[in-house]
Design a protein around this motif. Structure first.
Motif, PDB file in Angstrom:
ATOM      1  N   UNK A 169      20.235  24.945  14.358  1.00  0.00           N
ATOM      2  CA  UNK A 169      19.819  24.235  13.036  1.00  0.00           C
ATOM      3  C   UNK A 169      20.217  22.656  13.366  1.00  0.00           C
ATOM      4  N   UNK A 170      20.255  21.962  12.835  1.00  0.00           N
ATOM      5  CA  UNK A 170      21.148  20.764  13.456  1.00  0.00           C
ATOM      6  C   UNK A 170      21.944  19.413  12.219  1.00  0.00           C
ATOM      7  N   UNK A 171      23.065  19.641  12.738  1.00  0.00           N
ATOM      8  CA  UNK A 171      24.439  18.003  12.293  1.00  0.00           C
ATOM      9  C   UNK A 171      23.850  17.336  12.944  1.00  0.00           C
ATOM     10  N   UNK A 172      23.298  16.558  12.239  1.00  0.00           N
ATOM     11  CA  UNK A 172      22.671  14.598  11.898  1.00  0.00           C
ATOM     12  C   UNK A 172      21.823  15.015  13.592  1.00  0.00           C
ATOM     13  N   UNK A 173      22.004  14.110  13.753  1.00  0.00           N
ATOM     14  CA  UNK A 173      20.845  14.800  15.093  1.00  0.00           C
ATOM     15  C   UNK A 173      21.059  15.706  16.172  1.00  0.00           C
ATOM     16  N   UNK A 174      22.136  16.194  15.676  1.00  0.00           N
ATOM     17  CA  UNK A 174      23.243  17.234  17.447  1.00  0.00           C
ATOM     18  C   UNK A 174      22.543  18.607  16.745  1.00  0.00           C
ATOM     19  N   UNK A 222      30.616  11.919  10.424  1.00  0.00           N
ATOM     20  CA  UNK A 222      29.878  11.949   9.349  1.00  0.00           C
ATOM     21  C   UNK A 222      28.658  12.885   9.575  1.00  0.00           C
ATOM     22  N   UNK A 223      27.692  13.162  11.082  1.00  0.00           N
ATOM     23  CA  UNK A 223      26.590  14.694  10.881  1.00  0.00           C
ATOM     24  C   UNK A 223      26.848  15.538  10.015  1.00  0.00           C
ATOM     25  N   UNK A 265      26.199  19.800   5.337  1.00  0.00           N
ATOM     26  CA  UNK A 265      27.411  20.264   4.623  1.00  0.00           C
ATOM     27  C   UNK A 265      27.868  20.952   5.068  1.00  0.00           C
ATOM     28  N   UNK A 266      29.185  20.666   6.307  1.00  0.00           N
ATOM     29  CA  UNK A 266      29.715  21.451   7.337  1.00  0.00           C
ATOM     30  C   UNK A 266      31.458  21.305   7.082  1.00  0.00           C
ATOM     31  N   UNK A 267      31.099  19.689   6.218  1.00  0.00           N
ATOM     32  CA  UNK A 267      32.621  18.985   6.001  1.00  0.00           C
ATOM     33  C   UNK A 267      32.088  17.792   4.338  1.00  0.00           C
TER      34      UNK A 267
END
Length: 344
Positions: A95-100, A182-183, A188-190
């Protein structure tokens, strides 16, 4: 962690990780000598660490129930600890958290050490100049089905003692923390009202870190990647320490297998280690002894989820669930006293 017939099977993550990291260090010795040397130091720390087995995803405290009391109880029981936990969330792909990018990692080691005791990368402890009270370094080491090899993360997180839990504030956060938060909010993780505590990213593999900076185009983004990657392991530290420091929680030892280790040593493999598991003091007293006996025996009930509550000058552990599918006792709910953190 498999639990059957009143037994907890040892995970042996550290032994397998040491074998893989030795191979990686040998391959990197010429091309990336600094990172190779760090890996050898981390191998030595893994060997000497006190190892704990934790339940799947370190499922000890509800994520939304983490409070200041948990942060205050963040004290390692030993100078260097390896928390091992399976990490099966039913996730099929990255999965991607932002660009990570977050690859699926189904086996985790949170290697945690006292900031004043070890320094696997030269100059790392200069971070203490800004935190006179010290803290804990947390480094993720993980295995996933994609590469089928144990890997050290790009870096980890330093959690200083005396951290205060507070609302996420993107306007005042440091650049890397701002990018990471922000990511997580976007993924949706925070959310904007989530609580956070102070943690500082640190790189651990110098050449890989420089490559990450070049890839992202900035040091802040590389540091944000480190914070995102280390989030789960930091939560392992907070949850495990808050439970370990409960007055009614003790540890039971699972001895290293003597016969099997002789075979492993004869074939040039890393011997397996002894482990500690968490158990309720009342349960230990009821069954007598420490439940080890050198035959991988274990407490009949294993701590899973609960939460802490502050009552005047003491902290209590509320609703710990002792889980064992084959036990006729089922789940037990009680309130217990917790040893409050010492004032320094």
């Amino acid at each position: 962690m498999n639990m059957k017939n009143d037994q907890i099977q040892t995970l042996n993550y550290c032994a397998h990780a040491i074998e893989d990291l030795r191979e990686t260090a040998a391959m990197l010795q010429r091309a990336m000598p600094q990172s190779a040397n760090v890996l050898y130091r981390l191998i030595a720390m893994l060997q000497s660490s006190v190892k704990f087995i934790l339940p799947n995803c370190c499922n000890l405290v509800e994520p939304d129930e983490v409070r200041q009391a948990h942060i205050d109880l963040m004290r390692l029981p030993f100078p260097c600890v390896a928390f091992e936990a399976p990490w099966d969330k039913g996730q099929e792909g990255p999965e991607y958290i932002g660009e990570f990018k977050q690859s699926v990692m189904t086996k985790r080691i949170a290697l945690c050490w006292d900031a004043r005791q070890f320094e696997p990368m030269p100059g790392l402890n200069s971070l203490l100049d800004a935190f006179k009270d010290g803290g804990v370094f947390v480094l993720p080491i993980y295995w996933g089905p994609e590469h089928k090899k144990w890997t050290v993360a790009l870096g980890g997180a330093f959690v200083p003692y005396g951290s205060e839990l507070d609302r996420v504030d993107l306007d005042t956060a440091l650049p890397a923390t701002k990018i990471a938060n922000a990511a997580k909010i976007a993924a949706g993780h925070a959310h904007a009202k989530s609580m956070q505590f102070r943690s500082e990213p640190f790189p651990i593999l110098p050449e890989f870190y420089e490559n990450a900076i070049a890839t992202y185009g900035s040091r802040d983004k590389a540091d944000a990647q480190i914070l995102v990657d280390a989030h789960d392991e930091v939560m392992v530290l907070i949850q495990a320490c808050s439970v370990i420091n409960c007055a009614n929680v003790t540890t039971s030892d699972i001895d290293a297998p003597i016969v099997l280790n002789k075979k492993r040593e004869a074939s040039g493999k890393q011997p397996f280690f002894s482990y500690k598991v968490l158990e309720l003091a009342e349960e230990r007293k009821a069954h007598g002894g420490n439940g080890a006996g050198g035959h991988h025996a274990s407490p009949r009930m294993h701590l899973r989820r609960g939460h802490l509550r502050q009552l005047e000058r003491k902290v209590v552990w509320v609703r710990p669930a002792m889980i064992n599918a084959e036990s006729p006792r089922g789940v037990v709910y009680k309130d217990y006293s917790v040893v409050p953190p010492r004032s320094e």
